[in-house]
Design a protein around this motif. Structure first.
Motif, PDB file in Angstrom:
ATOM      1  N   HIS A  86       0.898  -1.477   0.155  1.00  9.25           N
ATOM      2  CA  HIS A  86       0.372  -0.346   0.419  1.00  9.25           C
ATOM      3  C   HIS A  86       0.639   1.847  -0.038  1.00  9.25           C
ATOM      4  N   ASP A 177      -8.150  -4.223   3.152  1.00  8.36           N
ATOM      5  CA  ASP A 177      -7.092  -4.851   3.838  1.00  8.36           C
ATOM      6  C   ASP A 177      -8.242  -5.556   5.675  1.00  8.36           C
ATOM      7  N   HIS A 230      -9.027  -6.478  -4.009  1.00  8.46           N
ATOM      8  CA  HIS A 230      -7.283  -7.195  -2.741  1.00  8.46           C
ATOM      9  C   HIS A 230      -7.788  -8.769  -3.202  1.00  8.46           C
TER      10      HIS A 230
HETATM   11 ZN   LIG Z   1      -2.430  -5.268   1.523  1.00  8.79          ZN
END
Ligand SMILES: [Zn+2]
Length: 260
Positions: A86, A177, A230
């Motif tokens: 990130h 996340d 993700h």
């Molecule tokens: Zn991540």
């Protein structure tokens, strides 16, 4: 041109998990897929609002994502957390810095501490290396803040033991996340039209929602539409997984654009 304070344009710059898809050297069928939707850079989104461009996270694929999306100006980078997938593209803000001057970054103080350690030269106040980019630091807490005149509401969640932020902009929310989100934080998502949330794979994972947990979360928030991001190669082929999802839930893919 007349300003429209209610329109957001979202571009998914990357929708993959930390290694991206394909993984280097992998023989997994999803890594070998020729479908462009199965090729995923590290997660990031570009949010355009009036003449402003905001990017959430700045991972190792940032340079290519900026080239691929045609983004030539950045008004702020907002960080969800400090993991490498990130943040590791931060050095590549240089072309923007050379044109625009200091780049505004928004992050929790713990994330800022990590960025200062990883990119000490960017934050150095003396003996600066010529050509090093520089940033304008904005520390965020779990309360609404403004990007220009656009209100941003942080949504606090847990990525295993690490606190991460998702963000709500008007009726759009982006959470990545996440493994757990409290009911109090979910309240802040009420009424969102489009929700983006992480879904790593089918099997459980210690720090990410799996598909079942992501669908359960969407069920709680009840957006009009939800997009999963993700994504690991272990979730499966884009086109096959998407067929199994409820009608209002989609897999995001790199380059996907949404307007609301
Ligand atoms: Zn991540």
């Amino acid at each position: 041109m007349a300003k429209n304070y209610h329109i957001l344009k979202i571009t998914f710059l990357g929708t993959g998990t930390s290694q991206g898809i394909p993984i280097i050297g992998s023989d997994h069928p999803v890594c070998k897929s020729s479908n462009p939707k199965d090729k995923r850079l590290r997660v990031s989104v570009l949010i355009e609002w009036n003449d402003f461009n905001y990017v959430i996270d700045c991972g190792p694929d940032f340079r290519y994502q900026m080239l691929r999306s045609g983004c030539t100006k950045i008004d702020a980078i907002i960080f969800t957390h400090e993991h490498s997938d990130h943040v590791m593209g931060l050095d590549d803000i240089r072309p923007f810095y050379f044109k625009q001057g200091d780049i505004s970054i928004f992050a929790h103080k713990r994330v800022l501490k990590s960025l200062k350690k990883r990119f000490d030269y960017i934050f150095a106040t003396k003996n600066r290396y010529p050509g090093a980019p520089s940033v304008h630091v904005n520390r965020i807490k779990n309360k609404p803040f403004k990007l220009n005149d656009l209100e941003v509401v942080p949504i606090k969640g847990k990525h295993a033991d690490l606190q991460v932020f998702g963000f709500r902009f008007l009726d759009f929310a982006y959470l990545t996340d996440m493994k757990t989100v409290s009911d109090k934080e979910i309240e802040k998502l009420k009424g969102v039209k489009i929700l983006v949330v992480n879904a790593l794979r089918t099997q459980p994972h210690h720090s990410h929602f799996n598909l079942e947990e992501a669908l359960g979360f969407i069920e709680q928030v009840k957006p009009e539409k939800a997009y999963l991001t993700h994504i690991s190669h272990l979730l499966g082929f884009h086109d096959e997984v998407e067929k199994t999802l409820p009608n209002h839930v989609f897999l995001a893919y790199d380059g996907l654009q949404l307007t609301l």
